[in-house]
Design a protein around this motif. Sequence first.
Motif, PDB file in Angstrom:
ATOM      1  N   MET A 132       0.882  -1.022  -0.024  1.00 47.69           N
ATOM      2  CA  MET A 132      -0.007  -0.252  -0.111  1.00 47.69           C
ATOM      3  C   MET A 132       1.141   1.411   0.058  1.00 47.69           C
ATOM      4  SD  MET A 132      -3.348  -1.012  -0.294  1.00 47.69           S
ATOM      5  CE  MET A 132      -4.332   0.728   1.047  1.00 47.69           C
ATOM      6  N   LYS A 133       0.518   2.394  -1.106  1.00 43.30           N
ATOM      7  CA  LYS A 133       1.551   4.008  -0.777  1.00 43.30           C
ATOM      8  C   LYS A 133       0.081   4.419  -0.738  1.00 43.30           C
ATOM      9  CE  LYS A 133       4.763   2.364  -3.521  1.00 43.30           C
ATOM     10  NZ  LYS A 133       6.087   1.762  -2.371  1.00 43.30           N
ATOM     11  N   LYS A 134       1.355   5.807  -0.594  1.00 43.44           N
ATOM     12  CA  LYS A 134       0.105   7.158   0.034  1.00 43.44           C
ATOM     13  C   LYS A 134       0.308   7.498  -1.712  1.00 43.44           C
ATOM     14  CE  LYS A 134      -0.345   8.029   4.834  1.00 43.44           C
ATOM     15  NZ  LYS A 134      -2.287   8.260   4.571  1.00 43.44           N
ATOM     16  N   ILE A 135      -0.565   8.218  -1.645  1.00 40.15           N
ATOM     17  CA  ILE A 135      -0.398   8.625  -3.313  1.00 40.15           C
ATOM     18  C   ILE A 135      -0.847  10.379  -3.710  1.00 40.15           C
ATOM     19  CG2 ILE A 135      -1.133   9.090  -6.403  1.00 40.15           C
ATOM     20  CD1 ILE A 135      -1.425   5.559  -5.665  1.00 40.15           C
ATOM     21  N   GLY A 136      -0.209  11.117  -4.199  1.00 40.14           N
ATOM     22  CA  GLY A 136      -0.892  12.809  -4.226  1.00 40.14           C
ATOM     23  C   GLY A 136      -0.278  13.493  -5.409  1.00 40.14           C
ATOM     24  N   PHE A 137      -0.407  14.328  -5.165  1.00 40.17           N
ATOM     25  CA  PHE A 137       0.379  15.429  -6.069  1.00 40.17           C
ATOM     26  C   PHE A 137       1.161  16.063  -6.141  1.00 40.17           C
ATOM     27  CE2 PHE A 137      -3.431  17.481  -5.143  1.00 40.17           C
ATOM     28  CZ  PHE A 137      -2.948  18.886  -5.229  1.00 40.17           C
ATOM     29  N   LEU A 138       1.698  16.221  -6.821  1.00 35.00           N
ATOM     30  CA  LEU A 138       2.795  17.720  -6.555  1.00 35.00           C
ATOM     31  C   LEU A 138       2.552  18.896  -8.121  1.00 35.00           C
ATOM     32  CD1 LEU A 138       5.563  18.919  -5.503  1.00 35.00           C
ATOM     33  CD2 LEU A 138       7.036  17.301  -6.712  1.00 35.00           C
ATOM     34  N   SER A 139       2.650  19.660  -7.058  1.00 29.88           N
ATOM     35  CA  SER A 139       2.353  20.878  -8.012  1.00 29.88           C
ATOM     36  C   SER A 139       4.044  21.794  -8.002  1.00 29.88           C
ATOM     37  CB  SER A 139       1.111  21.526  -8.062  1.00 29.88           C
ATOM     38  OG  SER A 139       0.987  22.665  -8.897  1.00 29.88           O
ATOM     39  N   PHE A 140       4.216  22.393  -9.306  1.00 33.63           N
ATOM     40  CA  PHE A 140       5.801  23.291  -9.615  1.00 33.63           C
ATOM     41  C   PHE A 140       4.684  24.887  -9.646  1.00 33.63           C
ATOM     42  CE2 PHE A 140       7.767  19.386  -9.712  1.00 33.63           C
ATOM     43  CZ  PHE A 140       9.768  20.167  -9.632  1.00 33.63           C
ATOM     44  N   GLY A 141       3.316  24.902  -9.930  1.00 32.94           N
ATOM     45  CA  GLY A 141       2.378  25.997  -9.901  1.00 32.94           C
ATOM     46  C   GLY A 141       2.843  27.058 -10.529  1.00 32.94           C
ATOM     47  N   HIS A 142       3.514  26.924 -12.132  1.00 35.13           N
ATOM     48  CA  HIS A 142       3.786  27.508 -13.519  1.00 35.13           C
ATOM     49  C   HIS A 142       3.116  28.240 -13.773  1.00 35.13           C
ATOM     50  CE1 HIS A 142       7.995  25.790 -14.024  1.00 35.13           C
ATOM     51  NE2 HIS A 142       7.535  24.004 -13.954  1.00 35.13           N
ATOM     52  N   TRP A 143       3.129  29.872 -14.318  1.00 34.47           N
ATOM     53  CA  TRP A 143       2.319  30.400 -14.896  1.00 34.47           C
ATOM     54  C   TRP A 143       2.435  31.370 -15.830  1.00 34.47           C
ATOM     55  CZ3 TRP A 143       3.022  32.504 -10.269  1.00 34.47           C
ATOM     56  CH2 TRP A 143       3.612  33.657 -10.200  1.00 34.47           C
ATOM     57  N   THR A 144       1.777  31.217 -16.616  1.00 35.27           N
ATOM     58  CA  THR A 144       2.922  31.866 -17.682  1.00 35.27           C
ATOM     59  C   THR A 144       1.700  32.948 -19.081  1.00 35.27           C
ATOM     60  OG1 THR A 144       3.906  32.098 -20.093  1.00 35.27           O
ATOM     61  CG2 THR A 144       2.626  30.277 -18.949  1.00 35.27           C
ATOM     62  N   PRO A 145       0.998  34.051 -18.865  1.00 38.17           N
ATOM     63  CA  PRO A 145       0.611  35.095 -19.860  1.00 38.17           C
ATOM     64  C   PRO A 145       0.336  34.467 -20.932  1.00 38.17           C
ATOM     65  CG  PRO A 145       2.539  36.193 -19.803  1.00 38.17           C
ATOM     66  CD  PRO A 145       2.979  34.991 -18.830  1.00 38.17           C
TER      67      PRO A 145
ATOM     68  N   LEU B   1       6.572   0.700 -14.454  1.00 33.16           N
ATOM     69  CA  LEU B   1       6.564   0.616 -12.871  1.00 33.16           C
ATOM     70  C   LEU B   1       7.178  -0.832 -12.546  1.00 33.16           C
ATOM     71  CD1 LEU B   1       3.834   2.934 -12.915  1.00 33.16           C
ATOM     72  CD2 LEU B   1       5.683   3.574 -12.396  1.00 33.16           C
ATOM     73  N   LYS B   2       6.593  -1.696 -12.659  1.00 37.24           N
ATOM     74  CA  LYS B   2       7.083  -2.702 -12.365  1.00 37.24           C
ATOM     75  C   LYS B   2       8.567  -2.998 -11.658  1.00 37.24           C
ATOM     76  CE  LYS B   2       3.133  -5.749 -12.049  1.00 37.24           C
ATOM     77  NZ  LYS B   2       2.503  -7.113 -13.824  1.00 37.24           N
ATOM     78  N   GLN B   3       8.922  -2.284 -12.460  1.00 38.21           N
ATOM     79  CA  GLN B   3      10.726  -2.874 -12.898  1.00 38.21           C
ATOM     80  C   GLN B   3      11.282  -1.402 -11.712  1.00 38.21           C
ATOM     81  OE1 GLN B   3      11.615  -5.387 -14.243  1.00 38.21           O
ATOM     82  NE2 GLN B   3       9.086  -5.400 -14.261  1.00 38.21           N
ATOM     83  N   ASP B   4      10.671   0.434 -11.390  1.00 40.27           N
ATOM     84  CA  ASP B   4      10.888   1.351 -10.939  1.00 40.27           C
ATOM     85  C   ASP B   4      11.622   0.354  -9.383  1.00 40.27           C
ATOM     86  OD1 ASP B   4      11.294   3.872  -9.185  1.00 40.27           O
ATOM     87  OD2 ASP B   4      11.175   4.358 -11.389  1.00 40.27           O
ATOM     88  N   GLU B   5      12.446   0.086  -8.817  1.00 37.82           N
ATOM     89  CA  GLU B   5      12.967  -0.144  -7.206  1.00 37.82           C
ATOM     90  C   GLU B   5      12.556   0.837  -6.259  1.00 37.82           C
ATOM     91  OE1 GLU B   5      16.486  -1.753  -7.214  1.00 37.82           O
ATOM     92  OE2 GLU B   5      16.658  -2.767  -8.728  1.00 37.82           O
ATOM     93  N   ALA B   6      12.821   2.613  -6.603  1.00 42.22           N
ATOM     94  CA  ALA B   6      12.698   2.991  -5.948  1.00 42.22           C
ATOM     95  C   ALA B   6      10.568   3.479  -5.050  1.00 42.22           C
ATOM     96  CB  ALA B   6      13.178   4.334  -6.415  1.00 42.22           C
ATOM     97  N   ILE B   7      10.761   3.100  -6.602  1.00 39.35           N
ATOM     98  CA  ILE B   7       9.289   3.452  -5.887  1.00 39.35           C
ATOM     99  C   ILE B   7       8.859   2.536  -4.799  1.00 39.35           C
ATOM    100  CG2 ILE B   7       6.601   3.354  -7.265  1.00 39.35           C
ATOM    101  CD1 ILE B   7       7.705   4.856  -9.873  1.00 39.35           C
ATOM    102  N   ALA B   8       9.081   1.296  -5.184  1.00 41.34           N
ATOM    103  CA  ALA B   8       9.245   0.132  -4.541  1.00 41.34           C
ATOM    104  C   ALA B   8       9.285   0.187  -3.049  1.00 41.34           C
ATOM    105  CB  ALA B   8       9.250  -1.483  -4.984  1.00 41.34           C
ATOM    106  N   GLU B   9      10.497   0.831  -3.064  1.00 38.76           N
ATOM    107  CA  GLU B   9      11.092   1.442  -1.756  1.00 38.76           C
ATOM    108  C   GLU B   9      10.189   2.539  -0.721  1.00 38.76           C
ATOM    109  OE1 GLU B   9      13.206  -0.278   0.286  1.00 38.76           O
ATOM    110  OE2 GLU B   9      14.821  -1.148  -1.539  1.00 38.76           O
ATOM    111  N   ALA B  10       9.331   3.048  -1.533  1.00 32.32           N
ATOM    112  CA  ALA B  10       8.682   4.325  -0.723  1.00 32.32           C
ATOM    113  C   ALA B  10       7.142   3.673  -0.509  1.00 32.32           C
ATOM    114  CB  ALA B  10       9.033   5.491  -1.731  1.00 32.32           C
ATOM    115  N   ASP B  11       7.215   4.803   0.596  1.00 34.61           N
ATOM    116  CA  ASP B  11       5.719   4.655   1.200  1.00 34.61           C
ATOM    117  C   ASP B  11       5.133   5.514   0.539  1.00 34.61           C
ATOM    118  OD1 ASP B  11       5.495   6.743   3.709  1.00 34.61           O
ATOM    119  OD2 ASP B  11       7.094   5.865   3.948  1.00 34.61           O
TER     120      ASP B  11
END
Length: 340
Positions: A1-14, A297-307
């Motif tokens: 089980m993992k917590k899943i969230g989003f990360l926004s850099f908050g760009h804007w441009t006119p 994504l099954k091959q991504d070792e770091a995702i597997a290590e993270a909660d």
Amino acid sequence: MKKIGFLSFGHWTPSGQSQTRSAADTLLQSIDLAVAAEELGADGAYFRVHHFARQLASPFPLLAAVGARTKRIEIGTAVIDMRYENPFYMVEDAGSADLIAGGRLQLGISRGSPEQVIDGWRYFGYQPAEGKSDADMGRQHAEVFLNLLRGEGFAQPNPRPMFPNPPGLLRLEPHSEGLRERIWWGASSDATAVWAARLGMNLQSSTLKNDETGEAFHIQQAKQIRAYRAAWKEAGHAREPRVSVSRSIFALMNDEDRMYFGRGGDGEDQIGFIDERTRAIFGRSYAAEPEVLIEQLKQDEAIAEADTLLLTVPNQLGVAYNAHVIETILTEVAPALGWR
């Protein structure tokens, strides 16, 4: 089980092609996206902090506003550049925002990265002590911040105060109990990950780290996480640490997804330099139909290590599209990987 969230850099441009054409657009849509993500069942709403840029900057008004509009979702940063911060004022801001949110803040802090201007922290009134670097200064600010968050009195009270004082030395107010355990360090090297573990901070590891072994990014990042956990255990902390990684992941579900990301993302790691001396490795992006994405994504070792997994979102495409991006990962990808 993992917590899943989003990360926004908050760009804007006119630009007519952007859904965020002003700072107000970005701030208000950030709040709306956090509300939408909570309704979809996501676990976290995280925001990047950059100065001197058309991106999100001072985080605490936004965090407080998100906290007032939501009930359950974690609210965080990834990361606040501590070279720019007054730790004393930051403790007051963080305590206020955390109390408004009911104890849901998850603050990612770091020594910072190259910025839009040269030595931008100097304009904020800070400079390293003699013989020290700006990175040393950022870590020193962080240590002061952590100590202040403990809520212990340190300031001598005025014998004739405007208002009555409690007995003893005074602490900064408002104090939010438990926030000290919800501070994360954004580590780009194995050494700073170990340092963070010794100080009892959670670990944030992004799609960029120092290239220390020449191996694939996800392998280096997984090794960093394991080194962090070993240092945490050696330090003897009572609680279990948390570890997050961030990734750009897009499930191609319709023509709009394929129009934006159908070329497959950056399928390989990239090598570059984040300053004149530091060779860095940048992790790949993922974009494919769900069944292909799951196998990748099954091959991504770091995702597997993270909660905790933070999905970097293209905020300039608007709230509705980013809610769709989050929802497809939660419903079409995460269950097959055992994350949900």
